[in-house]
Design an enzyme around this catalytic site. Structure first.
Site, mmCIF file in Angstrom:
data_model
loop_
_atom_site.group_PDB
_atom_site.id
_atom_site.type_symbol
_atom_site.label_atom_id
_atom_site.label_comp_id
_atom_site.label_asym_id
_atom_site.label_seq_id
_atom_site.Cartn_x
_atom_site.Cartn_y
_atom_site.Cartn_z
ATOM 1 N N ASP A 9 -10.855 -42.375 -12.048
ATOM 2 C CA ASP A 9 -10.270 -41.052 -11.748
ATOM 3 C C ASP A 9 -11.134 -39.852 -12.165
ATOM 4 O O ASP A 9 -10.628 -38.907 -12.794
ATOM 5 C CB ASP A 9 -8.886 -40.922 -12.406
ATOM 6 N N LYS A 107 -5.116 -45.407 -5.852
ATOM 7 C CA LYS A 107 -3.918 -45.806 -6.597
ATOM 8 C C LYS A 107 -2.909 -44.671 -6.642
ATOM 9 O O LYS A 107 -3.288 -43.516 -6.469
ATOM 10 C CB LYS A 107 -4.288 -46.273 -7.998
ATOM 11 N N CYS A 152 -4.864 -43.420 -17.624
ATOM 12 C CA CYS A 152 -5.433 -44.347 -16.636
ATOM 13 C C CYS A 152 -6.556 -45.217 -17.187
ATOM 14 O O CYS A 152 -6.666 -46.385 -16.809
ATOM 15 C CB CYS A 152 -5.831 -43.589 -15.387
HETATM 16 C C1 VGL Z 1 -3.605 -39.826 -14.804
HETATM 17 C C2 VGL Z 1 -1.616 -38.849 -15.407
HETATM 18 C C3 VGL Z 1 -1.173 -38.909 -14.105
HETATM 19 C C4 VGL Z 1 -4.947 -40.336 -15.218
HETATM 20 C C5 VGL Z 1 -3.168 -39.897 -13.498
HETATM 21 O O1 VGL Z 1 -5.854 -40.447 -14.361
HETATM 22 O O2 VGL Z 1 -5.117 -40.634 -16.419
HETATM 23 N N1 VGL Z 1 -2.802 -39.314 -15.754
HETATM 24 N N2 VGL Z 1 -1.952 -39.435 -13.158
#
Ligand code: VGL
Ligand code: ZN
Length: 213
Positions: A9, A107, A152
């Site tokens: 991410d 995802k 994540c």
């Molecule tokens: C994430 C909160 C919501 C992350 C993704 O990538 O850690 N955190 N969605």
């Protein structure tokens, strides 16, 4: 057997100025660019939500980001709208050498289920395809870095350990949200308890670190 790097991410909304900004999130970009050079295979995950995703506080009347609700038997933290599919916020971080990415795994695509781990949704029902891709590619050794340490990255690391991969995490390549002070430290301890090994970027680069690749 091959070694893969998993970039979790590394997206605009998780950088300073983004809607779910992770403090110093941009600091992981140069680390990713250096690390990518040393792997057979580079996989990147993208948090990839539909605009009406149930993890968004905006979808719940009277709720605000940071609130926790019960949802399908799971406790769910509500977030600001973030990483909406095909918007600038879900794009990879500027400066990330995307041409070195071999495979992208999306995802959080289902409107009613969140997915912190790069392998499974939070209910552990649907797979993203990451485990199959790694097995098919003869990978048993994975190194993970990215955002965010306490969400994540943590859940991707824990699932990778449970799936039997040998897992390393690059210390300089992770940053966390830290909703509560100590969340990142706790996350790193949990990763270690599951046998993930915390390494330094220098351990990967060796003498190349000095040449500034
Ligand atoms: C994430 C909160 C919501 C992350 C993704 O990538 O850690 N955190 N969605
Ligand atoms: Zn998300």
């Amino acid at each position: 057997m091959k070694k893969a790097l998993i970039l979790v991410d590394i997206q605009q909304d998780f950088l300073p100025g983004g809607s779910l900004a992770v403090p110093e999130g941009d600091a992981v970009v140069p680390i990713a660019n250096q690390a990518m050079k040393t792997f057979d295979l580079v996989v990147a995950t993208q948090d990839w939500h539909p605009a009406n995703h149930r993890s968004f506080a905006s979808r719940h009347k009277g709720r605000k980001p940071g609130d926790i609700i019960e949802w399908k038997g799971l406790s769910q933290i509500l977030w600001p709208d973030h990483c909406i599919q095909n918007t600038p916020g879900s794009a990879f971080a500027p400066g990330l050498k995307v041409e070195r990415i071999d495979k992208i795994i999306f995802k959080g695509t289902h409107p009613d289920m969140d997915s912190y781990s790069g392998f499974f949704d939070n209910g552990h029902i649907h797979e993203t395809g990451l485990a199959d891709f790694l097995k098919k590619s003869h990978v048993n050794d994975i190194t993970i870095m990215g955002l965010a340490t306490d969400y994540c990255v943590k859940f991707t690391v824990l699932d990778a350990c449970k799936l039997g991969f040998s897992v390393r995490v690059i210390q300089e390549g992770i940053r966390g949200v830290e909703l509560k002070k100590g969340d990142c430290e706790k996350a790193i301890n949990q990763m270690k308890e599951h046998s993930a090994k915390i390494i330094r970027i220098h351990d990967l680069l060796g003498n190349d670190a000095e040449t500034g690749i």
